[in-house]
Design a protein around this motif. Structure first.
Motif, mmCIF file in Angstrom:
data_model
loop_
_atom_site.group_PDB
_atom_site.id
_atom_site.type_symbol
_atom_site.label_atom_id
_atom_site.label_comp_id
_atom_site.label_asym_id
_atom_site.label_seq_id
_atom_site.Cartn_x
_atom_site.Cartn_y
_atom_site.Cartn_z
ATOM 1 N N ASP A 1 36.361 -39.751 -32.252
ATOM 2 C CA ASP A 1 34.928 -39.578 -32.015
ATOM 3 C C ASP A 1 34.373 -40.797 -31.281
ATOM 4 N N ARG A 2 34.734 -41.967 -31.750
ATOM 5 C CA ARG A 2 34.270 -43.215 -31.133
ATOM 6 C C ARG A 2 34.774 -43.350 -29.699
ATOM 7 N N GLU A 3 36.034 -43.010 -29.467
ATOM 8 C CA GLU A 3 36.603 -43.127 -28.128
ATOM 9 C C GLU A 3 35.924 -42.171 -27.147
ATOM 10 N N LEU A 4 35.614 -40.965 -27.601
ATOM 11 C CA LEU A 4 34.945 -39.997 -26.729
ATOM 12 C C LEU A 4 33.507 -40.418 -26.438
ATOM 13 N N ASN A 5 32.875 -41.036 -27.399
ATOM 14 C CA ASN A 5 31.500 -41.514 -27.201
ATOM 15 C C ASN A 5 31.424 -42.591 -26.120
ATOM 16 N N LYS A 6 32.521 -43.289 -25.880
ATOM 17 C CA LYS A 6 32.553 -44.298 -24.820
ATOM 18 C C LYS A 6 32.329 -43.660 -23.445
ATOM 19 N N PHE A 7 32.619 -42.354 -23.355
ATOM 20 C CA PHE A 7 32.427 -41.624 -22.106
ATOM 21 C C PHE A 7 31.143 -40.787 -22.141
ATOM 22 N N GLN A 8 30.239 -41.161 -23.069
ATOM 23 C CA GLN A 8 28.983 -40.446 -23.253
ATOM 24 C C GLN A 8 29.223 -38.964 -23.571
ATOM 25 N N ILE A 9 30.271 -38.709 -24.338
ATOM 26 C CA ILE A 9 30.593 -37.346 -24.770
ATOM 27 C C ILE A 9 30.330 -37.250 -26.266
ATOM 28 N N SER A 10 29.377 -36.407 -26.628
ATOM 29 C CA SER A 10 29.031 -36.259 -28.046
ATOM 30 C C SER A 10 28.973 -34.791 -28.471
ATOM 31 N N ASN A 11 29.093 -33.877 -27.505
ATOM 32 C CA ASN A 11 29.059 -32.445 -27.824
ATOM 33 C C ASN A 11 30.443 -32.008 -28.265
ATOM 34 N N LEU A 12 30.798 -32.363 -29.499
ATOM 35 C CA LEU A 12 32.145 -32.138 -30.007
ATOM 36 C C LEU A 12 32.160 -31.087 -31.116
ATOM 37 N N LYS A 13 33.253 -30.341 -31.161
ATOM 38 C CA LYS A 13 33.467 -29.382 -32.249
ATOM 39 C C LYS A 13 34.813 -29.693 -32.880
ATOM 40 N N PHE A 14 34.799 -30.023 -34.168
ATOM 41 C CA PHE A 14 36.020 -30.353 -34.891
ATOM 42 C C PHE A 14 36.459 -29.166 -35.747
ATOM 43 N N GLU A 15 37.772 -28.886 -35.724
ATOM 44 C CA GLU A 15 38.366 -27.889 -36.608
ATOM 45 C C GLU A 15 39.432 -28.581 -37.441
ATOM 46 N N ILE A 16 39.592 -28.138 -38.685
ATOM 47 C CA ILE A 16 40.513 -28.786 -39.614
ATOM 48 C C ILE A 16 41.555 -27.787 -40.117
ATOM 49 N N ALA A 17 42.810 -28.237 -40.186
ATOM 50 C CA ALA A 17 43.889 -27.463 -40.803
ATOM 51 C C ALA A 17 44.762 -28.444 -41.568
ATOM 52 N N GLY A 18 44.691 -28.392 -42.878
ATOM 53 C CA GLY A 18 45.441 -29.336 -43.692
ATOM 54 C C GLY A 18 44.967 -30.752 -43.439
ATOM 55 N N GLU A 19 45.881 -31.630 -43.056
ATOM 56 C CA GLU A 19 45.546 -33.029 -42.786
ATOM 57 C C GLU A 19 45.332 -33.300 -41.294
ATOM 58 N N TRP A 20 45.257 -32.228 -40.498
ATOM 59 C CA TRP A 20 45.145 -32.368 -39.060
ATOM 60 C C TRP A 20 43.822 -31.795 -38.546
ATOM 61 N N ILE A 21 43.401 -32.260 -37.367
ATOM 62 C CA ILE A 21 42.188 -31.733 -36.750
ATOM 63 C C ILE A 21 42.428 -31.459 -35.268
ATOM 64 N N SER A 22 41.577 -30.608 -34.723
ATOM 65 C CA SER A 22 41.477 -30.442 -33.275
ATOM 66 C C SER A 22 40.064 -30.784 -32.874
ATOM 67 N N VAL A 23 39.880 -31.177 -31.620
ATOM 68 C CA VAL A 23 38.571 -31.523 -31.094
ATOM 69 C C VAL A 23 38.344 -30.718 -29.830
ATOM 70 N N ILE A 24 37.249 -29.986 -29.790
ATOM 71 C CA ILE A 24 36.879 -29.221 -28.612
ATOM 72 C C ILE A 24 35.733 -29.930 -27.917
ATOM 73 N N VAL A 25 35.953 -30.308 -26.670
ATOM 74 C CA VAL A 25 34.946 -31.005 -25.869
ATOM 75 C C VAL A 25 34.459 -30.044 -24.793
ATOM 76 N N ASN A 26 33.174 -29.716 -24.828
ATOM 77 C CA ASN A 26 32.579 -28.879 -23.782
ATOM 78 C C ASN A 26 31.900 -29.781 -22.764
ATOM 79 N N ARG A 27 32.401 -29.742 -21.540
ATOM 80 C CA ARG A 27 31.854 -30.598 -20.486
ATOM 81 C C ARG A 27 30.532 -30.054 -19.967
#
Length: 304
Positions: free
Chosen positions: A278-304
């Motif tokens: 989340d912090r690394e993506l914010n460095k590129f002024q990207i904050s429109n993120l969608k997180f999905e969780i499965a067990g101990e793992w996540i995916s991140v969807i970034v809509n440009r």
């Protein structure tokens, strides 16, 4: 029939994927995870790698240690390392015993021998081998579910770190299904891939395996594979998917973002690393993120 050498590593269950990754880096012929002893999340299990000959002991220790570090686990997760001999015929039998079809979004991922039966889902056949991504791991399923929900067949698609090619194959099959539906409405058309699909991996064996899997799934002509990583010369794609690990994703983020026109799907990220990504993506002024969780793992969807 020659015997194989089996490397048996006892490890905390949650760290099994890290150990499997290390075994693959050592050039194993295949891996197997014995899930039977799992009774609770922190139980110990055995990860088995098959080899023609023993890898160098120092290289073995380094790969295990480095993989545990990359996946965010303490070195204490490793409990025991042992070697044994196993008959060649045991390998395929064990895969057939333990690997079953897995559903993820619009897809069913199945080994070649599994009888799936009638289904409305798109079936992808993956041969078990040393390349990462048989569809059973949470990160692969998160990506397949993201593709199912968001990817449109007319979009160009880039798969970074393709492994077995499963994600590129999924996109190609969606595109081909859409094209076939169009043909039914317009009988004079032929079935062609709707948009460019490109897949890459830094491991040459993975690229070869991914290409073979694409051909076996009837989309060999729809996907362009290459050995290597993304670079400045690669064009911009509508949909970019990178199922890697956080330590690989972070340095690639500038290029991944630059090469994404609409959607960037990231996975291979541990839940505890959510704030980092989340912090690394914010460095590129990207904050429109969608997180999905499965067990101990996540995916991140970034809509440009």
């Amino acid at each position: 029939m020659n015997d194989w050498i089996a490397l048996e590593i006892t490890v905390d269950a949650l760290a099994s994927e890290a150990i499997e990754s290390a075994i693959n880096q050592l050039g194993s012929l295949g891996t197997e995870i014995n899930l039977l002893p799992i009774q609770q999340p922190r139980a110990q299990i055995v990860v088995i790698g098959y080899f023609d000959e023993k890898p160098d002991e120092d290289d073995l220790r380094f790969q295990i240690s480095d993989s545990l570090r990359i996946f965010g686990y303490d070195q204490k997760a490793l409990k025991k390392i042992a070697w044994c001999s196993v008959k060649d015929r045991d390998w395929l039998a064990e895969w057939k015993k333990h690997w079953k079809a897995t559903e993820a979004g619009k897809f069913i991922i199945a080994p070649p021998w599994e009888n799936v039966g009638q289904t409305d889902k798109i079936v992808i056949r993956i041969e078990p081998n040393m390349a990462f991504g048989t569809g059973t791991h949470e990160t692969t399923r998160l990506c397949l579910e993201g593709i199912s929900q968001i990817y449109r067949p007319e979009q160009t698609f880039l798969d970074v770190g393709t492994g077995t090619g499963i994600l590129a194959i999924a996109a190609a099959k969606l595109a081909r299904e859409n094209a076939e539906k169009t043909v039914l409405k317009n009988q004079n058309l032929s079935v062609v891939s709707a948009a460019k699909i490109l897949a890459c991996d830094t491991d040459a064996d993975s690229v070869r395996i991914a290409r073979e899997n694409a051909i076996a799934n009837g989309v060999g002509e729809d996907i362009e594979f290459f050995d290597g990583s993304i670079n400045e010369l690669i064009p911009i794609f509508d949909f970019v998917c990178a199922n890697l690990t956080t330590d690989v994703i972070v340095p690639l983020l500038p290029l991944l973002i630059e090469k994404t026109r609409s959607v960037l799907l990231l996975s291979g990220i541990l839940l505890e690393q959510k704030e980092t990504i989340d912090r690394e993506l914010n460095k590129f002024q990207i904050s429109n993120l969608k997180f999905e969780i499965a067990g101990e793992w996540i995916s991140v969807i970034v809509n440009r």
